[in-house]
Design a protein around this motif. Structure first.
Motif, short mmCIF file in Angstrom:
data_model
loop_
_atom_site.label_atom_id
_atom_site.label_comp_id
_atom_site.label_asym_id
_atom_site.label_seq_id
_atom_site.Cartn_x
_atom_site.Cartn_y
_atom_site.Cartn_z
N GLY A 95 0.84 -1.19 0.00
CA GLY A 95 0.00 0.00 0.00
C GLY A 95 0.88 1.24 0.00
N TRP A 96 0.69 2.07 -1.01
CA TRP A 96 1.55 3.25 -1.18
C TRP A 96 1.31 4.29 -0.08
CZ3 TRP A 96 5.60 3.72 -4.31
CH2 TRP A 96 5.74 2.79 -5.34
N ALA A 97 0.14 4.29 0.53
CA ALA A 97 -0.17 5.28 1.56
C ALA A 97 0.39 4.90 2.93
CB ALA A 97 -1.68 5.46 1.65
N THR A 98 0.94 3.70 3.05
CA THR A 98 1.48 3.26 4.34
C THR A 98 2.79 3.98 4.65
OG1 THR A 98 0.57 1.06 3.88
CG2 THR A 98 2.17 1.23 5.68
N PRO A 99 2.85 4.71 5.78
CA PRO A 99 4.11 5.36 6.16
C PRO A 99 5.19 4.32 6.47
CG PRO A 99 2.27 6.28 7.40
CD PRO A 99 1.77 5.07 6.69
N LEU A 100 6.44 4.65 6.19
CA LEU A 100 7.53 3.70 6.46
C LEU A 100 7.56 3.28 7.93
CD1 LEU A 100 10.47 5.11 4.31
CD2 LEU A 100 9.14 3.04 3.91
N ALA A 101 7.25 4.19 8.82
CA ALA A 101 7.27 3.89 10.26
C ALA A 101 6.22 2.85 10.64
CB ALA A 101 7.07 5.16 11.06
N ASP A 102 5.20 2.69 9.81
CA ASP A 102 4.12 1.73 10.11
C ASP A 102 4.35 0.35 9.49
OD1 ASP A 102 2.89 3.72 11.53
OD2 ASP A 102 1.45 4.23 9.94
N LEU A 103 5.42 0.18 8.75
CA LEU A 103 5.70 -1.12 8.15
C LEU A 103 6.12 -2.12 9.21
CD1 LEU A 103 7.76 -0.12 4.97
CD2 LEU A 103 5.33 -0.70 5.11
N THR A 104 5.74 -3.36 9.01
CA THR A 104 6.16 -4.42 9.92
C THR A 104 7.60 -4.81 9.59
OG1 THR A 104 5.46 -6.20 8.46
CG2 THR A 104 3.80 -5.33 10.00
N GLU A 105 8.21 -5.55 10.50
CA GLU A 105 9.58 -6.01 10.25
C GLU A 105 9.63 -6.86 8.99
OE1 GLU A 105 13.04 -8.83 12.19
OE2 GLU A 105 11.48 -8.05 13.51
N ALA A 106 8.65 -7.71 8.78
CA ALA A 106 8.62 -8.57 7.60
C ALA A 106 8.51 -7.75 6.31
CB ALA A 106 7.45 -9.56 7.69
N GLN A 107 7.74 -6.67 6.35
CA GLN A 107 7.60 -5.83 5.17
C GLN A 107 8.90 -5.08 4.86
OE1 GLN A 107 4.19 -3.67 6.62
NE2 GLN A 107 2.82 -4.70 5.15
N VAL A 108 9.58 -4.61 5.89
CA VAL A 108 10.86 -3.92 5.69
C VAL A 108 11.88 -4.90 5.13
CG1 VAL A 108 12.78 -2.76 6.86
CG2 VAL A 108 10.41 -2.18 7.46
N ARG A 109 11.93 -6.10 5.70
CA ARG A 109 12.85 -7.13 5.18
C ARG A 109 12.54 -7.43 3.71
NH1 ARG A 109 16.02 -10.13 8.55
NH2 ARG A 109 15.66 -9.83 10.77
N ALA A 110 11.25 -7.55 3.38
CA ALA A 110 10.86 -7.85 2.00
C ALA A 110 11.31 -6.73 1.06
CB ALA A 110 9.35 -8.05 1.91
N LEU A 111 11.17 -5.48 1.49
CA LEU A 111 11.62 -4.36 0.67
C LEU A 111 13.13 -4.38 0.46
CD1 LEU A 111 9.44 -1.40 1.99
CD2 LEU A 111 9.50 -2.28 -0.35
N ILE A 112 13.86 -4.63 1.53
CA ILE A 112 15.33 -4.67 1.42
C ILE A 112 15.77 -5.82 0.53
CG2 ILE A 112 17.46 -5.09 2.72
CD1 ILE A 112 16.09 -3.55 5.06
#
Length: 136
Positions: A95-112
């Motif tokens: 979701g493009w409207a999701t602030p980076l601070a609200d991402l879960t650890e799994a979502q951040v890992r997936a992005l990286i």
């Protein structure tokens, strides 16, 4: 005459073999293709390792063109552009409207992971495309 014990071949191989290192171009595990600075020096000579001959040739060509330069090359810029397309697909899921601070650890890992894998694959593809085929 002194009889010193020679170093066994397996131990000599371990002194130079790049076990556990990553390719300087695409960051895959290396397979014994390497480069070292041929200029004689009292300091330790730098060396880099590669997964394949195309990556080795690509790196050598870039090293000649941009010795001691820090700016991104056109190839690196193209790899970043290819990576952005992959990351956009993942951001569509998150979701493009999701602030980076609200991402879960799994979502951040997936992005990286998507960023690193996308860049690695793009650089590998670029290296493969710019290296002429071996004639044998």
């Amino acid at each position: 005459m002194s009889t010193s014990n020679p170093i066994p071949a397996e131990d000599r191989r371990r002194l130079w073999h790049p076990c556990g290192t990553l390719c300087a171009v695409c960051r895959q595990p290396t397979h014994g293709f390497g480069w070292f600075d041929p200029h004689r020096s009292k300091r330790r000579r730098p060396s880099v390792w590669f997964c394949s001959m195309p990556c080795q040739s690509f790196w050598t060509r870039l090293a000649r063109e941009r010795f001691a330069m820090v700016d991104l090359t056109e190839e690196e810029r193209a790899a970043i552009t290819a990576t952005l397309k992959r990351m956009a697909l993942l951001m569509d899921e998150i979701g493009w409207a999701t602030p980076l601070a609200d991402l879960t650890e799994a979502q951040v890992r997936a992005l990286i992971e998507e960023a690193v894998e996308g860049f690695r694959e793009a650089m590998s593809d670029i290296a493969q495309g710019q290296t002429p085929e071996v004639p044998f």
